[in-house]
Design a protein around this motif. Structure first.
Motif, PDB file in Angstrom:
ATOM      1  N   UNK A 660       0.820  -1.215   0.000  1.00  0.00           N
ATOM      2  CA  UNK A 660       0.000   0.000   0.000  1.00  0.00           C
ATOM      3  C   UNK A 660       0.853   1.264   0.000  1.00  0.00           C
ATOM      4  N   UNK A 661       1.897   1.286   0.808  1.00  0.00           N
ATOM      5  CA  UNK A 661       2.746   2.483   0.884  1.00  0.00           C
ATOM      6  C   UNK A 661       3.371   2.805  -0.468  1.00  0.00           C
ATOM      7  N   UNK A 662       3.762   1.762  -1.208  1.00  0.00           N
ATOM      8  CA  UNK A 662       4.330   1.999  -2.533  1.00  0.00           C
ATOM      9  C   UNK A 662       3.282   2.601  -3.463  1.00  0.00           C
ATOM     10  N   UNK A 663       2.081   2.068  -3.439  1.00  0.00           N
ATOM     11  CA  UNK A 663       1.010   2.608  -4.279  1.00  0.00           C
ATOM     12  C   UNK A 663       0.771   4.088  -3.975  1.00  0.00           C
ATOM     13  N   UNK A 664       0.736   4.418  -2.694  1.00  0.00           N
ATOM     14  CA  UNK A 664       0.477   5.801  -2.307  1.00  0.00           C
ATOM     15  C   UNK A 664       1.568   6.743  -2.812  1.00  0.00           C
ATOM     16  N   UNK A 665       2.812   6.253  -2.886  1.00  0.00           N
ATOM     17  CA  UNK A 665       3.914   7.093  -3.362  1.00  0.00           C
ATOM     18  C   UNK A 665       3.697   7.553  -4.794  1.00  0.00           C
ATOM     19  N   UNK A 666       2.930   6.773  -5.562  1.00  0.00           N
ATOM     20  CA  UNK A 666       2.728   7.105  -6.975  1.00  0.00           C
ATOM     21  C   UNK A 666       1.340   7.692  -7.250  1.00  0.00           C
ATOM     22  N   UNK A 667       0.573   7.894  -6.215  1.00  0.00           N
ATOM     23  CA  UNK A 667      -0.734   8.536  -6.365  1.00  0.00           C
ATOM     24  C   UNK A 667      -0.643   9.912  -5.728  1.00  0.00           C
ATOM     25  N   UNK A 668      -0.430  10.925  -6.546  1.00  0.00           N
ATOM     26  CA  UNK A 668      -0.121  12.253  -6.028  1.00  0.00           C
ATOM     27  C   UNK A 668      -1.339  13.179  -5.953  1.00  0.00           C
ATOM     28  N   UNK A 669      -2.466  12.777  -6.517  1.00  0.00           N
ATOM     29  CA  UNK A 669      -3.626  13.673  -6.537  1.00  0.00           C
ATOM     30  C   UNK A 669      -4.911  12.860  -6.621  1.00  0.00           C
ATOM     31  N   UNK A 670      -6.016  13.560  -6.452  1.00  0.00           N
ATOM     32  CA  UNK A 670      -7.325  12.927  -6.576  1.00  0.00           C
ATOM     33  C   UNK A 670      -7.546  12.423  -8.000  1.00  0.00           C
ATOM     34  N   UNK A 671      -7.084  13.175  -8.989  1.00  0.00           N
ATOM     35  CA  UNK A 671      -7.225  12.746 -10.386  1.00  0.00           C
ATOM     36  C   UNK A 671      -6.444  11.458 -10.642  1.00  0.00           C
ATOM     37  N   UNK A 672      -5.283  11.315  -9.996  1.00  0.00           N
ATOM     38  CA  UNK A 672      -4.512  10.074 -10.129  1.00  0.00           C
ATOM     39  C   UNK A 672      -5.326   8.889  -9.621  1.00  0.00           C
ATOM     40  N   UNK A 673      -6.031   9.092  -8.515  1.00  0.00           N
ATOM     41  CA  UNK A 673      -6.831   8.015  -7.945  1.00  0.00           C
ATOM     42  C   UNK A 673      -8.003   7.653  -8.862  1.00  0.00           C
ATOM     43  N   UNK A 674      -8.585   8.658  -9.511  1.00  0.00           N
ATOM     44  CA  UNK A 674      -9.663   8.384 -10.471  1.00  0.00           C
ATOM     45  C   UNK A 674      -9.127   7.565 -11.643  1.00  0.00           C
ATOM     46  N   UNK A 675      -7.940   7.929 -12.145  1.00  0.00           N
ATOM     47  CA  UNK A 675      -7.319   7.155 -13.223  1.00  0.00           C
ATOM     48  C   UNK A 675      -7.093   5.709 -12.789  1.00  0.00           C
ATOM     49  N   UNK A 676      -6.726   5.521 -11.525  1.00  0.00           N
ATOM     50  CA  UNK A 676      -6.520   4.172 -10.995  1.00  0.00           C
ATOM     51  C   UNK A 676      -7.812   3.368 -11.073  1.00  0.00           C
ATOM     52  N   UNK A 677      -8.923   3.988 -10.727  1.00  0.00           N
ATOM     53  CA  UNK A 677     -10.218   3.296 -10.766  1.00  0.00           C
ATOM     54  C   UNK A 677     -10.636   2.970 -12.200  1.00  0.00           C
ATOM     55  N   UNK A 678     -10.350   3.860 -13.119  1.00  0.00           N
ATOM     56  CA  UNK A 678     -10.673   3.596 -14.527  1.00  0.00           C
ATOM     57  C   UNK A 678      -9.877   2.411 -15.050  1.00  0.00           C
ATOM     58  N   UNK A 679      -8.600   2.321 -14.639  1.00  0.00           N
ATOM     59  CA  UNK A 679      -7.779   1.176 -15.049  1.00  0.00           C
ATOM     60  C   UNK A 679      -8.267  -0.103 -14.394  1.00  0.00           C
ATOM     61  N   UNK A 680      -8.725  -0.008 -13.133  1.00  0.00           N
ATOM     62  CA  UNK A 680      -9.299  -1.177 -12.463  1.00  0.00           C
ATOM     63  C   UNK A 680     -10.510  -1.692 -13.239  1.00  0.00           C
ATOM     64  N   UNK A 681     -11.325  -0.786 -13.745  1.00  0.00           N
ATOM     65  CA  UNK A 681     -12.459  -1.189 -14.590  1.00  0.00           C
ATOM     66  C   UNK A 681     -11.983  -1.964 -15.814  1.00  0.00           C
ATOM     67  N   UNK A 682     -10.977  -1.434 -16.495  1.00  0.00           N
ATOM     68  CA  UNK A 682     -10.452  -2.101 -17.695  1.00  0.00           C
ATOM     69  C   UNK A 682      -9.927  -3.490 -17.354  1.00  0.00           C
ATOM     70  N   UNK A 683      -9.249  -3.597 -16.220  1.00  0.00           N
ATOM     71  CA  UNK A 683      -8.697  -4.894 -15.816  1.00  0.00           C
ATOM     72  C   UNK A 683      -9.814  -5.905 -15.586  1.00  0.00           C
ATOM     73  N   UNK A 684     -10.799  -5.514 -14.781  1.00  0.00           N
ATOM     74  CA  UNK A 684     -11.883  -6.452 -14.467  1.00  0.00           C
ATOM     75  C   UNK A 684     -12.735  -6.777 -15.693  1.00  0.00           C
TER      76      UNK A 684
END
Length: 767
Positions: A660-684
């Motif tokens: 988790x700590x590593x993931x947080x290091x690369x998520x610098x903003x709220x928009x980054x987190x939204x991009x993460x969720x969009x990629x999670x959608x593509x994966x699933x």
């Protein structure tokens, strides 16, 4: 560009000037037949001779004087040192050459140095094939501190800590059983385990050690770097013991077996820095890969720190996407494909339709139309003609592979060998223009060089034929001559037409029984696994052993789908660091380097770190490399059942607890987190770069909302980011709201919690 030495890494101002002894001869025959014509230390690694890596590392550590001890091909070494500027007067380092053609072992070389009485203080002993970015300062200061208290502290051996059996196999080195005092790092026992054999289940430690120390640490995770900090008495011991031929096998074992004399050896552990020695073809391949992957920074191609010398002038490499390095003045066809982890030298031409992947191409090479070069090393002036294929092999200067010929995996083609048109060089074949002699088993490379001509002294050009010229560094203008087949020697012998073709040139070089199998076989050395026996399949179906990921596919991905290529780079970087046990901060540094090289954002790394964690909950995908398959579970949970869903989520929870700590290091903003969720959608949904990969991504579709809950609980994605993602998806088409609908209850819970919190805040304000 001249090397910069303004800020030495290892030696503080006011410390005693440091001397190094560099052995420019490896005193073995593992690189035959190449070393008949050129010493191993001048073999280029990522475009730069090995010797320059070692010298530049010594210079960067503040070494004031280096004695380069030469045996075989001493004149070539001297010529290179002069051309590269090492023999010029410099303010920071002085290089002196010692030549002795009679030495046949490291022990004899050190006895020769002792006779010359040049070393009066502590010195660094290193072979000329070491690649390192280690800071010597810490090891040197500890060694000197021990010497002040105890003059019997003779040597500090630098060892790399944390090496796994997989890493040792990758380098082709022997495993070690090391016993030492954990407090003082004094070496108590040193045992080599033959390459390929498993480590023993137990180790015996002499009882008398317990009278000298409260505890004994037995280690099997240390690897010798072949870097030793020595007291001058080490040379005297070699002179007094003529049976000492090898530093590790003879000197170290001898000192440890004579405890009554009081002489002591110590270990300095490396954790962060890089250090490795090119022992054989396997380690040559592994270290080349490490250089391209930037583990050896700053000694990587695009820093252009290392001197090349000669008529070509300084290097001019630049780093491009996918760890591709290119020098200036290249000619690349518009339809040419360059795959990841490749290095292309100046003056090289790659024509339309040619494919290069996972390979290092030297200067002034030609790769013709529709030719394929995979996982291979082409030195200077190599010509691969139209339609030819070279797979997982090493081709020396001036080699020619003619039209539609094939060089199969594990082959070594020495200088100016010619493979005739449509000819097939079978797997594990070594070729040379020098004929192999029966008595060569017991001869050194220097003696073999002369014996090849049937003379007792260095042969003339006429006696060696074209191989004499091939053994010398050649000027750029002479490289054009490499395309012509060399003529037969004056003894009237003819090349084997059944092997190299009627228009080819070369003799087969058979490994001798006296050579260890790990030294003579080449095929197993290349980290990009070779194709199956026989001819390589067509270009669109190159196989990569049981991993099924292919260099040709990677080359195509790098051109057709850069996003898929970046996803794979992030995933493999993550998996490699997990497999090798690197600390999280080093993984973060490596991913940052990849981000910069690929011109990506932090969020781009985070997206594929998450999908790699998700993939690690499932069986290895079809294209996973064999070296990473052990990291994946053998089977997938049955997500149609509640128990299966729970097991899948439990696997993910364990991984998130660690990363988790590593993931947080690369998520610098709220928009980054939204991009993460969009990629999670593509994966699933197995969409985008996850479509058609063969991964069982869709299994996470059944637990999508629970995955969101885990990310929320771990504080990877904030409440505001979830709601922003939901608002962006609210007005999408029905097919794009599939996962939004799956998350409906979770989002409802978030909104209700938010409303309750707002109401609570309002009540607090009223009060």
């Amino acid at each position: 560009m001249a090397p910069s030495r303004k800020a030495p890494l290892g030696v503080a101002p006011g410390e005693e000037a440091l001397i190094a002894v560099l052995l420019a001869d490896s005193f073995n025959q593992r690189f035959r037949p190449i070393t008949l014509e050129r010493p191993k230390v001048l073999l280029p690694l990522a475009g730069v001779p090995l010797l320059d890596y070692t010298l530049e590392w010594l210079a960067s550590n503040g070494v004031a004087e280096v004695y380069v001890f030469c045996c075989a091909h001493a004149e070539q070494v001297k010529e290179h040192l002069k051309a590269a500027g090492w023999l010029q007067e410099r303010s920071s380092i002085t290089v002196k050459v010692i030549v002795s053609t009679t030495c046949k072992s490291a022990g004899e070389a050190l006895r020769e140095i002792d006779v010359k009485d040049m070393i009066k203080s502590d010195f660094v002993l290193v072979s000329g094939d070491v690649v390192s970015n280690m800071d010597l300062g810490s090891a040197l200061r500890m060694h000197r501190a021990r010497r002040e208290k105890n003059k019997n502290a003779l040597m500090t051996m630098v060892m790399k800590a944390g090496t796994t059996p997989a890493q040792r196999r990758r380098l082709g080195d022997q495993s070690l059983i090391v016993a030492m005092d954990p407090q003082t790092k004094r070496l108590l026992r040193y045992e080599e385990v033959e390459a390929g054999r498993p480590l023993p289940n137990q180790a015996t430690v002499d009882a008398h050690f317990w009278s000298e120390t409260d505890s004994v640490e037995v280690r099997a995770d240390l690897a010798d770097t072949y870097i030793y900090i020595c007291a001058p008495e080490v040379l005297l011991l070699f002179s007094d013991n003529f049976d000492y031929q090898n530093v590790r096998k003879d000197f170290v074992s001898g000192v440890l077996s004579e405890e009554e004399l009081g002489q002591q050896l110590y270990v300095h552990e490396l954790h962060r820095d890089y250090a490795a020695s090119v022992l054989n073809f396997r380690s040559y391949d592994a270290i080349s890969s490490d250089v391209l992957q930037r583990w050896t920074f700053p000694f990587v191609p695009d820093t252009n720190l290392l001197p090349l010398g000669g008529a070509w002038g300084p290097s001019s490499y630049r780093l491009w996407r996918n760890f591709i390095y290119k020098e200036q003045h290249l000619k690349l066809g518009r339809e040419a494909r360059i795959g990841h982890s490749s290095c292309i030298g100046m003056g090289t031409t790659i024509e339309d339709g040619a494919q290069v992947a996972g390979s290092i191409i030297g200067r002034n090479c030609l790769i013709g139309k529709d030719a394929i070069v995979l996982g291979s090393y082409l030195l200077e002036g190599v010509r691969i003609h139209a339609g030819a294929q070279v797979s997982h092999s090493l081709l020396c200067d001036g080699v020619v592979v003619k039209e539609d010929a094939t060089v199969c995996s594990g082959s070594v083609l020495s200088f100016k060998v010619v493979v005739g048109q449509e000819q097939v060089i079978e797997q594990h074949t070594s070729l040379s223009l020098c004929r192999q002699l029966q008595q060569s088993t017991s001869l050194s490379d220097d003696e073999l060089e002369y014996a090849a001509a049937g003379t007792a002294s260095p042969p003339s050009e006429a006696a060696l034929g074209s191989s004499a010229e091939a053994s010398r560094p050649r000027l750029p203008g002479a490289l054009e001559d490499a395309a012509a087949a060399p003529s037969d020697g004056e003894d009237g012998a003819h090349y084997d037409a059944s092997l190299v073709g009627p228009d080819g040139a070369g003799y087969r070089w058979q490994p001798h029984e006296a050579e260890p199998a790990a030294s003579s076989a080449v095929a197993a050395y290349f980290s990009i696994a070779p194709p199956p026996p026989g001819l390589p399949p067509p270009p669109d179906d190159f196989s990569d052993d049981d991993s099924t990921v292919t260099a040709a596919e990677e080359a195509q991905d790098a051109v057709v789908d850069p996003e898929a290529s970046f996803k794979r780079e992030v995933s493999e970087t993550f998996l490699r660091c997990v497999r090798d046990g690197f600390e999280k901060k080093f993984l973060e540094t490596e991913l940052n380097s990849l981000k910069i090289a690929e011109h990506k954002d932090f969020a781009d790394c985070a997206r594929y770190i998450l999908t790699t964690l998700l993939a690690l909950c499932l069986p290895a995908p079809p294209r996973a490399k064999a070296e990473y398959r052990s990291l994946f579970p053998e089977s997938a949970p049955e997500t149609a059942t509640p128990a299966g869903k729970t097991e899948l989520l439990r696997r993910l929870q364990r991984l998130l607890n660690t990363w988790t700590d590593l993931l947080k290091q690369f998520l610098r903003s709220e928009d980054d987190q939204v991009d993460l969720l969009l990629t999670l959608e593509e994966f699933c949904g197995e969409e985008g770069v996850f479509e058609g990969t063969g991964e069982q991504c869709g299994l996470f579709s059944a637990v999508f909302a629970k995955v969101l809950q885990l990310l929320y609980d771990a504080e990877v994605v904030s409440e505001d980011a979830f709601l922003k993602w939901a608002d962006e998806k609210a007005h999408a088409e029905a097919e794009d709201r599939v996962f939004l609908d799956k998350a409906a209850e979770f989002l409802k819970w978030l909104r209700e919690a938010e409303t309750e919190e707002e109401n609570s805040d309002e009540e607090d304000e009223e009060e």
